[in-house]
Scaffold this active site. Structure first.
Site, short mmCIF file in Angstrom:
data_model
loop_
_atom_site.label_atom_id
_atom_site.label_comp_id
_atom_site.label_asym_id
_atom_site.label_seq_id
_atom_site.Cartn_x
_atom_site.Cartn_y
_atom_site.Cartn_z
N TYR A 171 0.81 -1.21 0.00
CA TYR A 171 0.00 0.00 0.00
C TYR A 171 0.85 1.27 0.00
O TYR A 171 0.63 2.19 -0.80
CB TYR A 171 -0.95 0.01 1.20
N LYS A 218 -11.25 -9.13 5.24
CA LYS A 218 -11.77 -7.79 5.48
C LYS A 218 -12.40 -7.27 4.19
O LYS A 218 -11.71 -7.05 3.19
CB LYS A 218 -10.67 -6.84 5.93
N ASP A 244 -8.20 -3.61 -1.43
CA ASP A 244 -9.36 -2.84 -1.86
C ASP A 244 -8.95 -1.55 -2.57
O ASP A 244 -9.65 -1.06 -3.47
CB ASP A 244 -10.24 -2.49 -0.66
#
Length: 527
Positions: free
Chosen positions: A263, A370, A298
């Site tokens: 990330y 998640k 995500d």
């Protein structure tokens, strides 16, 4: 889902084999290197806390002095323990005296690193007693109070003021939230130090500090007793201080940490070398502390199309799983991320969302996945947004997700108010109560839209992983394999904080925690 997607297990095994190869390549790069953040973390684990007269964290003061003198390659642990033994002082007092200019660690008589190894281990074992106690307290509270039922309802607070955050967090928990995430202030991931003390000013979130962790943990413990279930606390273990925040969370009993391998590289332009080294030590700490990590796949779908690039999410999940397991995390600590982000105008989009969600569940059955809500296609039409979130909640309960970050109907308008959170919780509870066993009642049509979509994504993901295994993860990132974002090997923020270790370097914390993590993992039979 009792029957699942009947996936080709040979393909799944190929994906895992490629991920193992990728992880080993990364580990061989990490092994001879450390970073300023890793060394500051060692200081924090030793118990060094506080700031100097100018507000600079004491761990930064020591690391910066060693770095300037080109002595950090032996590690902070060596210099501090050598000083403690020479002066018969604690690590905290040593740090305070270094900051005050009263002690120069490098001017003291030194013991050869090999002769000091046993002493370093003694200091580390003593320091880790408090982390073990925190971990055991969590286990006891969960045993006594219980937790929310999966999918656990995850709600964010983001006022910028820790005391306002407490009010919103306690309100959300009383209305049914199981997990509270305190959003970190914008830009903190790019600070190469951790701010100190309680804070009341932040933009888009609240500063992650040890005192703020302590304040929120205390508040949620009070609410846990009031509502009769253990309320979990989350923060962001990412950025240039990734391992330091892991250590702070371990000390203050955070339960989950946003802790992704890629990330920061992709979305914050932090140097990939620095990130890979830091994420490894942060995961060793999280594993030891019993913290569940949440990965950030995500985010790929905010810059890339969810239909075209869904396989990159699965490929990253494989990589995050392997890097986590190799750091000693168990499968049960891997909250692998994915999201409900397909354009709502796509015909049969819901079927594709179910395919992706069930695919993640089938490939990682023991991990508390998640699941992230729709954000990219949210609009000012709050009624449509609330319906999108309802479909998201329905997909989650059908496919057995573990951690459900609730979508807000005002996502595209402003930072949600307390009543927006109440509506989100109400929506999720309504859908999940009414469809609780739906996944156990239905099967997927062989050769149908859902199964074919899952097979397509899995095939593409495995092909991508095998390509990355040949190329190397660093080269793959340079070429933009994830989120359509390219980052250079020697570019980005923080590269100057990467240090080649001396042959005598020793970090006993990493050895002790990783070995204990592996013992736990092996006893549970993780892959």
């Amino acid at each position: 889902m009792a029957n699942g997607l009947c996936l080709n297990q040979d393909l799944v095994n190929r994906g895992r084999k490629a991920a193992i190869s990728i992880s080993k390549d990364v580990e061989s790069f990490i092994e001879p290197r450390t970073t300023v953040a890793v060394e500051r973390t060692v200081g924090r684990l030793l118990g060094i806390d506080g700031v100097d007269s100018e507000g600079v964290p004491l761990v930064n003061v020591i690391v910066d002095r060693l770095l300037e003198a080109d002595k950090l390659n032996l590690g902070l642990m060596y210099w501090v323990v050598n000083g403690c033994e020479a002066l018969k002082l604690s690590p905290q007092i040593i740090a305070e005296q270094v900051a005050a200019g009263e002690v120069d660690l490098m001017a003291l008589e030194t013991v050869p690193p090999k002769k000091l190894k046993n002493k370093m281990e003694v200091y580390a074992q003593e320091a880790l007693k408090s982390v073990r106690e925190v971990r055991e307290k969590r286990q006891q509270l969960i045993k006594t109070l219980g937790k929310g039922r999966a999918p656990e309802l995850y709600v964010i607070v983001a006022t910028g003021n820790i005391y306002e955050d407490v009010i919103q967090a306690q309100t959300a928990a009383k209305n049914g939230a199981d997990i509270i995430a305190v959003i970190r202030t914008t830009g903190q991931s790019l600070l190469d130090y951790v701010p100190y003390g309680a804070t009341t000013e932040g933009f888009g979130g609240t500063y992650a500090t040890q005192e703020n962790f302590k304040i929120m943990r205390k508040a949620l413990d009070e609410t846990s007793l009031e509502v009769g279930r253990y309320i979990q606390l989350v923060n962001y273990c990412s950025g240039l201080c990734m391992p330091e925040i892991a250590a702070m969370g371990a000390k203050e009993r955070l339960d989950m940490m946003l802790n992704d391998a890629l990330y920061g590289i992709l979305f914050r332009d932090i140097n990939m070398q620095r990130t890979m080294i830091d994420q490894n030590f942060s995961r060793i700490i999280n594993g030891f502390a019993g913290i569940v990590i949440n990965t950030g796949e995500d985010n790929y779908l905010t810059t890339a199309d969810a239909i075209e690039e869904g396989h990159t999410v699965l490929a990253s999940q494989f990589i995050n799983e392997r890097l986590g397991l190799d750091a000693g995390l168990t499968e049960e600590q891997l909250g692998l991320g994915h999201a409900f982000e397909i354009n709502p105008q796509v015909e049969n989009g819901l079927l594709y969302e179910i395919a992706q969600a069930q695919l993640s569940k089938d490939v990682f059955p023991r991990s508390p996945l998640k699941y992230m809500p729709p954000t990219k296609y949210m609009t000012g039409n709050i009624f449509k947004g609330h319906l999108q979130n309802g479909l998201f909640n329905l997909t989650s309960i059908i496919t057995g997700q573990g951690i459900q970050l609730l979508g807000m109907l005002t996502e595209a308008i402003h930072t949600p108010f307390m009543h927006d959170r109440y509506l989100a919780i109400e929506n999720a509870k309504y859908v999940m109560n009414n469809a609780r066993s739906l996944g156990d009642e239905i099967t997927f049509k062989s050769g149908g839209i859902i199964q074919k979509r899952a097979e397509e994504v899995l095939n593409k993901a495995v092909m991508l992983l095998e390509e990355i295994a040949k190329l190397g993860l660093f080269k793959a990132i340079e070429r933009g394999y994830f989120a359509d974002i390219k980052r250079p090997f020697n570019g980005g923020k923080g590269l100057e904080g990467v240090i080649i270790k001396d042959q005598s370097y020793y970090n006993p914390f990493a050895e002790i925690m990783k070995n204990e993590n592996m013992d736990v993992k092996n006893s549970k039979g993780s892959v």
